[in-house]
Design a protein around this motif. Structure first.
Motif, short mmCIF file in Angstrom:
data_model
loop_
_atom_site.label_atom_id
_atom_site.label_comp_id
_atom_site.label_asym_id
_atom_site.label_seq_id
_atom_site.Cartn_x
_atom_site.Cartn_y
_atom_site.Cartn_z
N GLN A 65 0.84 -1.20 0.00
CA GLN A 65 0.00 0.00 0.00
C GLN A 65 0.88 1.25 0.00
OE1 GLN A 65 -3.28 0.34 -0.19
NE2 GLN A 65 -3.59 -1.87 -0.34
N GLY A 66 0.57 2.20 -0.84
CA GLY A 66 1.26 3.48 -0.86
C GLY A 66 2.55 3.49 -1.66
N LEU A 67 2.86 2.42 -2.33
CA LEU A 67 4.10 2.37 -3.11
C LEU A 67 4.07 3.40 -4.24
CD1 LEU A 67 6.83 0.99 -3.70
CD2 LEU A 67 5.57 -0.53 -5.24
N TYR A 68 2.99 3.46 -4.95
CA TYR A 68 2.88 4.40 -6.07
C TYR A 68 3.04 5.84 -5.59
CZ TYR A 68 0.94 7.00 -9.98
OH TYR A 68 0.77 7.90 -10.99
N GLU A 69 2.40 6.17 -4.47
CA GLU A 69 2.48 7.53 -3.95
C GLU A 69 3.90 7.86 -3.50
OE1 GLU A 69 0.11 5.36 -2.99
OE2 GLU A 69 -1.61 6.27 -4.00
N ASP A 70 4.60 6.89 -2.88
CA ASP A 70 5.98 7.13 -2.46
C ASP A 70 6.89 7.40 -3.65
OD1 ASP A 70 5.25 6.76 0.16
OD2 ASP A 70 5.97 4.67 0.28
N VAL A 71 6.73 6.62 -4.70
CA VAL A 71 7.56 6.80 -5.89
C VAL A 71 7.25 8.13 -6.54
CG1 VAL A 71 8.02 5.90 -8.22
CG2 VAL A 71 7.84 4.34 -6.29
N LEU A 72 6.00 8.49 -6.58
CA LEU A 72 5.60 9.76 -7.18
C LEU A 72 6.18 10.93 -6.39
CD1 LEU A 72 3.94 10.86 -9.51
CD2 LEU A 72 1.96 10.92 -7.99
N GLN A 73 6.15 10.86 -5.08
CA GLN A 73 6.70 11.94 -4.24
C GLN A 73 8.21 12.07 -4.45
OE1 GLN A 73 5.37 14.29 -2.35
NE2 GLN A 73 3.35 13.59 -3.05
N LYS A 74 8.90 10.94 -4.50
CA LYS A 74 10.35 10.98 -4.71
C LYS A 74 10.68 11.56 -6.08
CE LYS A 74 11.72 7.25 -1.63
NZ LYS A 74 12.33 5.92 -1.52
N ALA A 75 9.87 11.22 -7.08
CA ALA A 75 10.10 11.75 -8.43
C ALA A 75 9.89 13.26 -8.47
CB ALA A 75 9.19 11.05 -9.43
N LEU A 76 8.89 13.74 -7.75
CA LEU A 76 8.61 15.17 -7.74
C LEU A 76 9.69 15.95 -6.99
CD1 LEU A 76 4.75 15.16 -7.15
CD2 LEU A 76 5.99 15.66 -9.26
N HIS A 77 10.30 15.34 -5.96
CA HIS A 77 11.33 16.02 -5.17
C HIS A 77 12.75 15.72 -5.66
CE1 HIS A 77 8.37 17.53 -2.43
NE2 HIS A 77 7.95 16.30 -2.11
N GLY A 78 12.88 14.96 -6.73
CA GLY A 78 14.19 14.67 -7.30
C GLY A 78 15.04 13.73 -6.46
N LYS A 79 14.42 12.87 -5.69
CA LYS A 79 15.17 11.96 -4.83
C LYS A 79 15.30 10.56 -5.41
CE LYS A 79 13.89 14.30 -0.58
NZ LYS A 79 13.25 14.17 0.72
N LEU A 80 14.96 10.39 -6.67
CA LEU A 80 15.10 9.07 -7.29
C LEU A 80 16.58 8.77 -7.52
CD1 LEU A 80 12.23 9.01 -9.92
CD2 LEU A 80 12.35 7.78 -7.76
N VAL A 81 16.90 7.52 -7.54
CA VAL A 81 18.28 7.10 -7.78
C VAL A 81 18.63 7.40 -9.22
CG1 VAL A 81 19.84 5.14 -7.79
CG2 VAL A 81 18.05 5.28 -6.07
N GLN A 82 19.75 8.07 -9.40
CA GLN A 82 20.18 8.42 -10.74
C GLN A 82 21.12 7.36 -11.28
OE1 GLN A 82 21.91 12.26 -10.51
NE2 GLN A 82 19.98 13.30 -10.13
N MET A 83 21.09 7.18 -12.57
CA MET A 83 22.01 6.24 -13.21
C MET A 83 23.41 6.84 -13.17
SD MET A 83 20.21 3.70 -14.14
CE MET A 83 21.28 2.85 -15.24
N PRO A 84 24.43 6.01 -13.04
CA PRO A 84 25.79 6.54 -13.02
C PRO A 84 26.13 7.18 -14.35
CG PRO A 84 25.80 4.14 -13.02
CD PRO A 84 24.39 4.57 -12.87
N ARG A 85 26.92 8.24 -14.25
CA ARG A 85 27.31 8.95 -15.47
C ARG A 85 28.30 8.10 -16.26
NH1 ARG A 85 29.74 14.29 -13.40
NH2 ARG A 85 30.48 12.82 -11.86
N PRO A 86 28.27 8.21 -17.58
CA PRO A 86 29.26 7.47 -18.37
C PRO A 86 30.66 8.03 -18.13
CG PRO A 86 27.92 8.88 -19.77
CD PRO A 86 27.34 8.96 -18.39
#
Length: 99
Positions: A26-47
Motif C-alpha cells: 500500500q502506498g508504493l505508487y504515492e511514495d515513488v511519485l513523491q520521490k520523483a517530484l522532489h528529485g530523490k530518485l536514484v540516478q544512473m551513473p554517469r558514463p
C-alpha cells in the motif's frame, strides 16, 4: 518415451495452477511519485568521460614502453657481464701464466 515427455510437460504446467499476481505494498505508487517530484530518485551513473580512457591508454603505452626498453637493455647487460666476467677471470689469473 513420448508419453513420459507429455506427462512431464503436463505435470509442470499443472504445477502453475493457483498462482496469483503479487500485490504491491500500500502506498508504493504515492511514495515513488513523491520521490520523483522532489528529485530523490536514484540516478544512473554517469558514463566515463573520454579523457579517462585516454589517460588510461597513455599509462598503458608508457608502461609497455618502459618494459620493452628494460628488456632490450637487460639482454645487452647480460652479454656485457659475460664478457666482463671472462675478461676479469683472464686478468685475475694472468699471474699463473708466468709460473
Amino acid at each position: 518415451m513420448n508419453t513420459m515427455d507429455n506427462n512431464n510437460i503436463d505435470k509442470t504446467l499443472n504445477s502453475l495452477n493457483g498462482l496469483q499476481r503479487a500485490a504491491a505494498p500500500q502506498g508504493l505508487y504515492e511514495d515513488v511519485l513523491q520521490k520523483a517530484l522532489h528529485g530523490k530518485l536514484v540516478q544512473m551513473p554517469r558514463p566515463v568521460k573520454r579523457i579517462v580512457y585516454l589517460r588510461a591508454a597513455a599509462c598503458i603505452i608508457l608502461l609497455a614502453g618502459i618494459n620493452i626498453f628494460t628488456l632490450a637493455h637487460t639482454n645487452k647487460a647480460k652479454k656485457q657481464t659475460e664478457y666482463n666476467n671472462s675478461a676479469f677471470a683472464t686478468e685475475y689469473f694472468s699471474f699463473l701464466k708466468d709460473i
